[in-house]
Scaffold this motif. Structure first.
Motif, PDB file in Angstrom:
ATOM      1  N   VAL A 146       0.842  -1.200   0.000  1.00 56.63           N
ATOM      2  CA  VAL A 146       0.000   0.000   0.000  1.00 56.63           C
ATOM      3  C   VAL A 146       0.881   1.256   0.000  1.00 56.63           C
ATOM      4  O   VAL A 146       0.618   2.227   0.707  1.00 56.63           O
ATOM      5  CB  VAL A 146      -1.001   0.015   1.174  1.00 56.63           C
ATOM      6  CG1 VAL A 146      -2.172   0.959   0.857  1.00 56.63           C
ATOM      7  CG2 VAL A 146      -1.559  -1.370   1.468  1.00 56.63           C
ATOM      8  N   VAL A 147       1.916   1.227  -0.811  1.00 56.14           N
ATOM      9  CA  VAL A 147       2.767   2.407  -1.024  1.00 56.14           C
ATOM     10  C   VAL A 147       2.165   3.193  -2.189  1.00 56.14           C
ATOM     11  O   VAL A 147       1.881   2.614  -3.236  1.00 56.14           O
ATOM     12  CB  VAL A 147       4.212   1.993  -1.348  1.00 56.14           C
ATOM     13  CG1 VAL A 147       5.067   3.208  -1.677  1.00 56.14           C
ATOM     14  CG2 VAL A 147       4.818   1.229  -0.182  1.00 56.14           C
ATOM     15  N   THR A 152      10.720  -8.069   7.873  1.00 54.61           N
ATOM     16  CA  THR A 152      11.516  -9.255   7.555  1.00 54.61           C
ATOM     17  C   THR A 152      11.412  -9.657   6.094  1.00 54.61           C
ATOM     18  O   THR A 152      12.254 -10.390   5.594  1.00 54.61           O
ATOM     19  CB  THR A 152      11.093 -10.453   8.431  1.00 54.61           C
ATOM     20  OG1 THR A 152       9.696 -10.699   8.252  1.00 54.61           O
ATOM     21  CG2 THR A 152      11.419 -10.205   9.898  1.00 54.61           C
ATOM     22  N   VAL A 153      10.374  -9.172   5.386  1.00 54.20           N
ATOM     23  CA  VAL A 153      10.226  -9.505   3.958  1.00 54.20           C
ATOM     24  C   VAL A 153      10.216  -8.265   3.068  1.00 54.20           C
ATOM     25  O   VAL A 153       9.998  -8.374   1.858  1.00 54.20           O
ATOM     26  CB  VAL A 153       8.943 -10.338   3.707  1.00 54.20           C
ATOM     27  CG1 VAL A 153       9.039 -11.687   4.407  1.00 54.20           C
ATOM     28  CG2 VAL A 153       7.683  -9.592   4.159  1.00 54.20           C
ATOM     29  N   PHE A 210      10.300  -6.462  -2.124  1.00 48.81           N
ATOM     30  CA  PHE A 210       9.345  -5.607  -2.832  1.00 48.81           C
ATOM     31  C   PHE A 210      10.061  -4.491  -3.580  1.00 48.81           C
ATOM     32  O   PHE A 210      10.992  -3.870  -3.065  1.00 48.81           O
ATOM     33  CB  PHE A 210       8.318  -5.041  -1.845  1.00 48.81           C
ATOM     34  CG  PHE A 210       7.354  -6.077  -1.350  1.00 48.81           C
ATOM     35  CD1 PHE A 210       6.072  -6.148  -1.853  1.00 48.81           C
ATOM     36  CD2 PHE A 210       7.741  -7.015  -0.403  1.00 48.81           C
ATOM     37  CE1 PHE A 210       5.181  -7.121  -1.414  1.00 48.81           C
ATOM     38  CE2 PHE A 210       6.865  -7.990   0.045  1.00 48.81           C
ATOM     39  CZ  PHE A 210       5.581  -8.050  -0.465  1.00 48.81           C
ATOM     40  N   GLN A 211       9.571  -4.253  -4.797  1.00 54.01           N
ATOM     41  CA  GLN A 211      10.180  -3.245  -5.671  1.00 54.01           C
ATOM     42  C   GLN A 211       9.442  -1.922  -5.532  1.00 54.01           C
ATOM     43  O   GLN A 211       8.574  -1.574  -6.334  1.00 54.01           O
ATOM     44  CB  GLN A 211      10.163  -3.730  -7.128  1.00 54.01           C
ATOM     45  CG  GLN A 211      10.906  -5.031  -7.355  1.00 54.01           C
ATOM     46  CD  GLN A 211      12.371  -4.941  -6.970  1.00 54.01           C
ATOM     47  OE1 GLN A 211      13.050  -3.949  -7.265  1.00 54.01           O
ATOM     48  NE2 GLN A 211      12.882  -5.979  -6.319  1.00 54.01           N
ATOM     49  N   ASN A 212       9.737  -1.206  -4.469  1.00 53.67           N
ATOM     50  CA  ASN A 212       9.173   0.119  -4.238  1.00 53.67           C
ATOM     51  C   ASN A 212      10.090   0.830  -3.255  1.00 53.67           C
ATOM     52  O   ASN A 212      11.098   0.256  -2.809  1.00 53.67           O
ATOM     53  CB  ASN A 212       7.722   0.020  -3.735  1.00 53.67           C
ATOM     54  CG  ASN A 212       7.599  -0.772  -2.445  1.00 53.67           C
ATOM     55  OD1 ASN A 212       8.440  -0.689  -1.553  1.00 53.67           O
ATOM     56  ND2 ASN A 212       6.524  -1.554  -2.335  1.00 53.67           N
ATOM     57  N   PRO A 213       9.803   2.076  -2.892  1.00 54.23           N
ATOM     58  CA  PRO A 213      10.728   2.809  -2.013  1.00 54.23           C
ATOM     59  C   PRO A 213      11.017   2.142  -0.675  1.00 54.23           C
ATOM     60  O   PRO A 213      12.139   2.221  -0.170  1.00 54.23           O
ATOM     61  CB  PRO A 213      10.024   4.156  -1.827  1.00 54.23           C
ATOM     62  CG  PRO A 213       9.254   4.347  -3.094  1.00 54.23           C
ATOM     63  CD  PRO A 213       8.760   2.975  -3.445  1.00 54.23           C
ATOM     64  N   ARG A 257      16.614  -3.030   1.313  1.00 54.86           N
ATOM     65  CA  ARG A 257      17.792  -3.625   0.670  1.00 54.86           C
ATOM     66  C   ARG A 257      19.050  -2.806   0.941  1.00 54.86           C
ATOM     67  O   ARG A 257      20.149  -3.361   1.038  1.00 54.86           O
ATOM     68  CB  ARG A 257      17.554  -3.754  -0.834  1.00 54.86           C
ATOM     69  CG  ARG A 257      16.622  -4.902  -1.215  1.00 54.86           C
ATOM     70  CD  ARG A 257      16.528  -5.088  -2.711  1.00 54.86           C
ATOM     71  NE  ARG A 257      15.861  -3.966  -3.358  1.00 54.86           N
ATOM     72  CZ  ARG A 257      14.539  -3.830  -3.457  1.00 54.86           C
ATOM     73  NH1 ARG A 257      13.744  -4.756  -2.936  1.00 54.86           N
ATOM     74  NH2 ARG A 257      13.993  -2.784  -4.058  1.00 54.86           N
ATOM     75  N   GLU A 258      18.880  -1.505   1.082  1.00 56.14           N
ATOM     76  CA  GLU A 258      20.030  -0.632   1.297  1.00 56.14           C
ATOM     77  C   GLU A 258      20.594  -0.769   2.713  1.00 56.14           C
ATOM     78  O   GLU A 258      21.815  -0.845   2.905  1.00 56.14           O
ATOM     79  CB  GLU A 258      19.625   0.821   1.042  1.00 56.14           C
ATOM     80  CG  GLU A 258      20.747   1.822   1.284  1.00 56.14           C
ATOM     81  CD  GLU A 258      20.278   3.257   1.160  1.00 56.14           C
ATOM     82  OE1 GLU A 258      20.978   4.145   1.688  1.00 56.14           O
ATOM     83  OE2 GLU A 258      19.217   3.495   0.551  1.00 56.14           O
ATOM     84  N   THR A 259      19.732  -0.805   3.711  1.00 54.88           N
ATOM     85  CA  THR A 259      20.195  -0.748   5.104  1.00 54.88           C
ATOM     86  C   THR A 259      20.008  -2.042   5.882  1.00 54.88           C
ATOM     87  O   THR A 259      20.629  -2.225   6.922  1.00 54.88           O
ATOM     88  CB  THR A 259      19.464   0.367   5.873  1.00 54.88           C
ATOM     89  OG1 THR A 259      18.081   0.005   6.038  1.00 54.88           O
ATOM     90  CG2 THR A 259      19.565   1.693   5.154  1.00 54.88           C
TER      91      THR A 259
END
Length: 263
Positions: free
Chosen positions: A57-58, A97-98, A102-105, A111-113
């Motif tokens: 829900v982004v 944890t998951v 997901f491919q969104n902000p 993935r970055e942190t």
């Protein structure tokens, strides 16, 4: 619905899903949520906002932001500050944890942190906005990933409650499992809320099917309602007998509102 809710329940989860609360940048559903909070307060019903940071829900417009994390910080602090005194409990982060899948902000941030840093940072934002708020981390993933996250978060002092989801669309949890989950997460020194409980009064989904997909017809049955009532009575009694458990939230107060299920 309102009459039954107020007669039976004393704790309500109010929706703050980013894409539904702010469909267009800067246009928030604040008045509606304030009315819900007011309705609850008048009836002595405690309130919690859910969720502030979640990879689902982004809003689509968030993908175009040059710095989505900064925008999320603004959202978290604005919402928590705006409802201070009306809503002082928050599911700050949901299912981190998951999130990396997901491919969104939010997925990009995870993935970055990594999940621990994401949750720690979001909790710190909410704490700054309302130092007296009760802040939760919430997850369905009651396996090793959540345990590792809880172990890393507990020493920070930022998380007040660990939230446990218990949707049972495919099968009921055994009462032994319910107790073991309580024992596992009580180790981290925080109270526990069973934040999302679904128990069916109809047929359960086959274990090899995706229970997130609604059925066209998913009927309740008299025998199913009897078994549901017996299980819920045992579930509530068992959970509230555990010294760490403070709250249980039924996820959906009528049939078919959550994935079409007779919950």
């Amino acid at each position: 619905y309102q009459e039954r809710f107020a007669a039976l329940l004393n704790y309500a989860t109010l929706p703050f899903y980013w894409g539904a609360y702010e469909r267009e940048p800067g246009k928030e559903e604040r008045a509606n949520r304030a009315e819900l909070a007011r309705w609850c307060a008048e009836r002595g019903i405690a309130t919690k906002g859910h969720p502030l940071v979640w990879h689902e829900v982004v809003p689509k417009w968030a993908a175009q932001l040059p710095d989505a994390r900064a925008r999320l910080r603004e959202r978290v602090q604005r919402v928590v500050s705006a409802f201070r005194g009306q809503i002082d409990r928050w599911d700050v982060v949901n299912e981190a944890t998951v999130s990396h899948k997901f491919q969104n902000p939010v997925g990009d941030w995870a993935r970055e942190t990594g999940a621990v840093e994401l949750v720690r940072e979001a909790l710190a934002w909410a704490r700054e906005a309302n130092p007296k708020a009760t802040l939760l981390y919430n997850d369905f993933n009651v396996g090793p990933e959540y345990e590792q996250l809880a172990q890393a978060l507990a020493p920070t002092g930022l998380v007040d409650v660990f939230g446990i989801q218990s949707h049972m669309h495919a099968e009921e949890w055994t009462l032994e499992k319910v107790w073991q989950v309580c024992e596992t997460y009580a180790r981290f020194g925080r109270p526990l809320h069973f934040t999302e409980l679904t128990v069916l009064s109809g047929a359960y989904k086959e274990k090899d099917t995706d229970w997130h997909t609604p059925r066209a017809e998913w009927p309740s049955t008299p025998e199913g309602e009897r078994k549901q009532a017996e299980y819920l009575a045992a579930f509530y009694k068992l959970v509230f007998s555990h010294p760490a458990a403070q709250a249980i939230t039924m996820w959906g107060f009528q049939d078919k509102t959550w994935l079409g299920a007779p919950g």
